[in-house]
Motif scaffolding. Structure first.
Motif, mmCIF file in Angstrom:
data_model
loop_
_atom_site.group_PDB
_atom_site.id
_atom_site.type_symbol
_atom_site.label_atom_id
_atom_site.label_comp_id
_atom_site.label_asym_id
_atom_site.label_seq_id
_atom_site.Cartn_x
_atom_site.Cartn_y
_atom_site.Cartn_z
ATOM 1 N N LYS A 80 0.839 -1.210 0.000
ATOM 2 C CA LYS A 80 0.000 0.000 0.000
ATOM 3 C C LYS A 80 0.873 1.258 0.000
ATOM 4 C CE LYS A 80 -4.285 -1.747 1.736
ATOM 5 N NZ LYS A 80 -5.376 -1.702 2.659
ATOM 6 N N ALA A 81 1.957 1.217 0.784
ATOM 7 C CA ALA A 81 2.865 2.378 0.813
ATOM 8 C C ALA A 81 3.493 2.573 -0.564
ATOM 9 C CB ALA A 81 3.936 2.178 1.883
ATOM 10 N N MET A 82 3.825 1.451 -1.209
ATOM 11 C CA MET A 82 4.436 1.563 -2.554
ATOM 12 C C MET A 82 3.427 2.140 -3.549
ATOM 13 S SD MET A 82 7.286 -0.059 -4.283
ATOM 14 C CE MET A 82 7.733 -0.012 -6.018
ATOM 15 N N HIS A 83 2.162 1.742 -3.415
ATOM 16 C CA HIS A 83 1.126 2.304 -4.301
ATOM 17 C C HIS A 83 1.029 3.816 -4.110
ATOM 18 C CE1 HIS A 83 -0.572 -1.029 -6.451
ATOM 19 N NE2 HIS A 83 -0.661 -1.743 -5.353
ATOM 20 N N ALA A 84 1.156 4.271 -2.860
ATOM 21 C CA ALA A 84 1.079 5.718 -2.594
ATOM 22 C C ALA A 84 2.214 6.446 -3.315
ATOM 23 C CB ALA A 84 1.154 5.978 -1.087
ATOM 24 N N VAL A 85 3.404 5.820 -3.334
ATOM 25 C CA VAL A 85 4.535 6.431 -4.043
ATOM 26 C C VAL A 85 4.254 6.433 -5.542
ATOM 27 C CG1 VAL A 85 6.984 6.178 -4.601
ATOM 28 C CG2 VAL A 85 6.193 5.706 -2.265
ATOM 29 N N MET A 86 3.780 5.287 -6.049
ATOM 30 C CA MET A 86 3.606 5.142 -7.495
ATOM 31 C C MET A 86 2.563 6.117 -8.048
ATOM 32 S SD MET A 86 4.911 1.554 -8.569
ATOM 33 C CE MET A 86 3.489 0.791 -9.152
ATOM 34 N N ALA A 87 1.585 6.458 -7.231
ATOM 35 C CA ALA A 87 0.567 7.416 -7.689
ATOM 36 C C ALA A 87 1.238 8.746 -8.048
ATOM 37 C CB ALA A 87 -0.479 7.624 -6.605
ATOM 38 N N HIS A 88 2.303 9.102 -7.302
ATOM 39 C CA HIS A 88 3.026 10.353 -7.617
ATOM 40 C C HIS A 88 3.975 10.170 -8.796
ATOM 41 C CE1 HIS A 88 1.701 12.667 -4.137
ATOM 42 N NE2 HIS A 88 1.910 11.598 -3.375
ATOM 43 N N LEU A 89 4.536 8.957 -8.928
ATOM 44 C CA LEU A 89 5.552 8.741 -9.975
ATOM 45 C C LEU A 89 4.934 8.490 -11.352
ATOM 46 C CD1 LEU A 89 8.264 6.517 -8.207
ATOM 47 C CD2 LEU A 89 8.062 8.994 -8.293
ATOM 48 N N GLU A 90 3.695 7.996 -11.351
ATOM 49 C CA GLU A 90 3.060 7.584 -12.608
ATOM 50 C C GLU A 90 3.161 8.648 -13.715
ATOM 51 O OE1 GLU A 90 -0.662 5.625 -12.134
ATOM 52 O OE2 GLU A 90 -0.714 5.076 -14.245
ATOM 53 N N PRO A 91 2.820 9.915 -13.444
ATOM 54 C CA PRO A 91 2.889 10.904 -14.528
ATOM 55 C C PRO A 91 4.279 11.009 -15.150
ATOM 56 C CG PRO A 91 1.840 11.830 -12.572
ATOM 57 C CD PRO A 91 2.369 10.497 -12.170
ATOM 58 N N PHE A 92 5.339 10.810 -14.348
ATOM 59 C CA PHE A 92 6.696 10.911 -14.895
ATOM 60 C C PHE A 92 6.986 9.753 -15.844
ATOM 61 C CE2 PHE A 92 6.736 13.405 -11.080
ATOM 62 C CZ PHE A 92 7.489 14.507 -11.424
ATOM 63 N N PHE A 93 6.535 8.560 -15.469
ATOM 64 C CA PHE A 93 6.805 7.405 -16.325
ATOM 65 C C PHE A 93 5.941 7.420 -17.576
ATOM 66 C CE2 PHE A 93 8.297 5.740 -12.197
ATOM 67 C CZ PHE A 93 9.625 5.628 -12.559
ATOM 68 N N LYS A 94 4.831 8.120 -17.495
ATOM 69 C CA LYS A 94 3.934 8.153 -18.656
ATOM 70 C C LYS A 94 4.252 9.278 -19.625
ATOM 71 C CE LYS A 94 -0.297 5.846 -17.412
ATOM 72 N NZ LYS A 94 -1.708 6.085 -17.165
ATOM 73 N N LEU A 95 5.235 10.110 -19.295
ATOM 74 C CA LEU A 95 5.601 11.226 -20.172
ATOM 75 C C LEU A 95 6.316 10.696 -21.405
ATOM 76 C CD1 LEU A 95 7.163 14.004 -17.918
ATOM 77 C CD2 LEU A 95 5.111 14.174 -19.289
ATOM 78 N N GLY A 96 5.588 10.138 -22.326
ATOM 79 C CA GLY A 96 6.246 9.592 -23.508
ATOM 80 C C GLY A 96 5.725 10.216 -24.771
ATOM 81 N N THR A 97 6.015 9.552 -25.870
ATOM 82 C CA THR A 97 5.513 10.043 -27.147
ATOM 83 C C THR A 97 4.021 9.789 -27.219
ATOM 84 O OG1 THR A 97 6.119 7.910 -27.982
ATOM 85 C CG2 THR A 97 7.636 9.692 -28.459
ATOM 86 N N VAL A 98 3.322 10.539 -28.052
ATOM 87 C CA VAL A 98 1.870 10.403 -28.125
ATOM 88 C C VAL A 98 1.476 9.324 -29.134
ATOM 89 C CG1 VAL A 98 -0.282 11.648 -28.595
ATOM 90 C CG2 VAL A 98 1.615 12.819 -27.472
ATOM 91 N N LYS A 99 2.287 9.199 -30.190
ATOM 92 C CA LYS A 99 1.984 8.252 -31.252
ATOM 93 C C LYS A 99 1.990 6.825 -30.695
ATOM 94 C CE LYS A 99 4.176 6.846 -35.494
ATOM 95 N NZ LYS A 99 5.193 5.950 -34.987
#
Ligand code: B1M
Length: 225
Positions: A80-99
């Motif tokens: 659960k603690a790791m999920h709390a961290v990942m909720a903040h990190l997700e946008p950084f990992f998803k910053l990719g190309t749109v295509k």
């Protein structure tokens, strides 16, 4: 900088989700994984450094579990603690190309509830421009077959964290290959290796999300030649 990263790793290990969480009692009232991750990102700490500290925390709680010093509830709190961290990190990992480069059907195999690693693979693969069809955890072979039917040309990714569910993974690979022999399958998860992957009939293995991306890029390049 290092101190806050270490504290985040400790929160994951000890299962301290946020300031309000009463568990563990020795950390009552302290900032938890949620607040500390937010503060670290605001201070420009690299998401990779935070993730590494979390993985180290998970490793430590796993080792303590192996020594019977903690039990399943403690593993759950760590998750659960790791999920709390990942909720903040997700946008950084998803910053990719749109295509969208292609479709990737992903899931943790039947009998296995571990989904943190699989979720990381999803985020990084999505960030690299792939559409991910995430089937979740404890996924039966029939659900993979349905998803492949609905996403022609997709590549499939299977995750497993238990040595016991590696057998379910092998069965899933065989079922997929018997109906869709040209579908490429990559497997991953702590007990896996390239040797185990090839023995079960998969096309590839990756020890981490970046390896999964490399496999996807290589496979799609081969398919377009
Ligand atoms: Co479980 N558990 N667990 N657990 N758990 C392990 C895996 C274990 C190693 C702990 C230990 O004994 N040291 C052990 C497995 C031993 C074995 O079989 N070899 C174990 C056990 C025994 C169990 C139960 C059987 C305990 C019980 O009930 N007695 C039970 C099984 C439940 C089930 O699945 N049916 C169980 C339950 C749980 C919780 C539910 C409490 C919880 C999971 C919560 C969740 O995921 N939502 C949990 C946790 C948290 C762990 C540990 C502590 C941490 C796992 C984790 O998230 N790691 C784990 C100990 C450990 O790993 N050191 C343990 C962090 C994550 C980022 O890493 O998942 O390895 P990982 O993913 C990596 C790579 O492997 C790779 O990329 C990721 C990022 O680098 N990767 C891929 C993963 N999938 C990939 C797919 C790819 C490519 C790469 O391509 C498709």
């Amino acid at each position: 900088m290092n101190e806050i990263v270490e504290r985040i790793g400790l929160c994951v290990e000890r299962g301290k989700i946020n300031k309000a969480s009463p568990f563990p009692v020795t950390m009552k009232g302290d900032d938890g994984a949620d607040e500390l991750t937010k503060q670290a990102l605001e201070a420009d700490v690299k998401p990779d450094a935070i993730l590494q500290a979390c993985n180290d925390g998970m490793q430590r709680i796993g080792e303590r579990f192996s020594r019977n010093e903690v039990f399943v509830p403690e593993l759950l709190m760590a998750a659960k603690a790791m999920h709390a961290v990942m909720a903040h990190l997700e946008p950084f990992f998803k910053l990719g190309t749109v295509k969208v480069k292609g479709k990737f059907v992903l899931g943790t195999v039947t009998g296995d509830l571990h989904d943190i690693g699989k979720n990381l693979v999803r985020m990084v693969v999505e960030g690299n421009g792939w559409e991910v069809i995430d089937l979740g955890a404890d996924v039966k072979p029939a659900k993979f077959l349905d998803a492949i039917k609905n996403a022609p040309g997709c590549i499939v990714g299977l995750s497993a964290l238990l040595t016991t569910t590696m057998a379910n993974m092998a069965k899933t690979v065989q079922e997929i290959k018997s109906i869709y022999p040209s579908t490429s399958i990559i497997v991953g998860g702590a007990p896996l290796s390239m040797d185990a992957a090839l023995k079960m009939g998969a096309d590839g293995y990756a020890p981490n999300p970046q390896g999964a991306v490399a496999f996807l890029e290589k496979t799609s390049a081969m398919n377009t030649v």
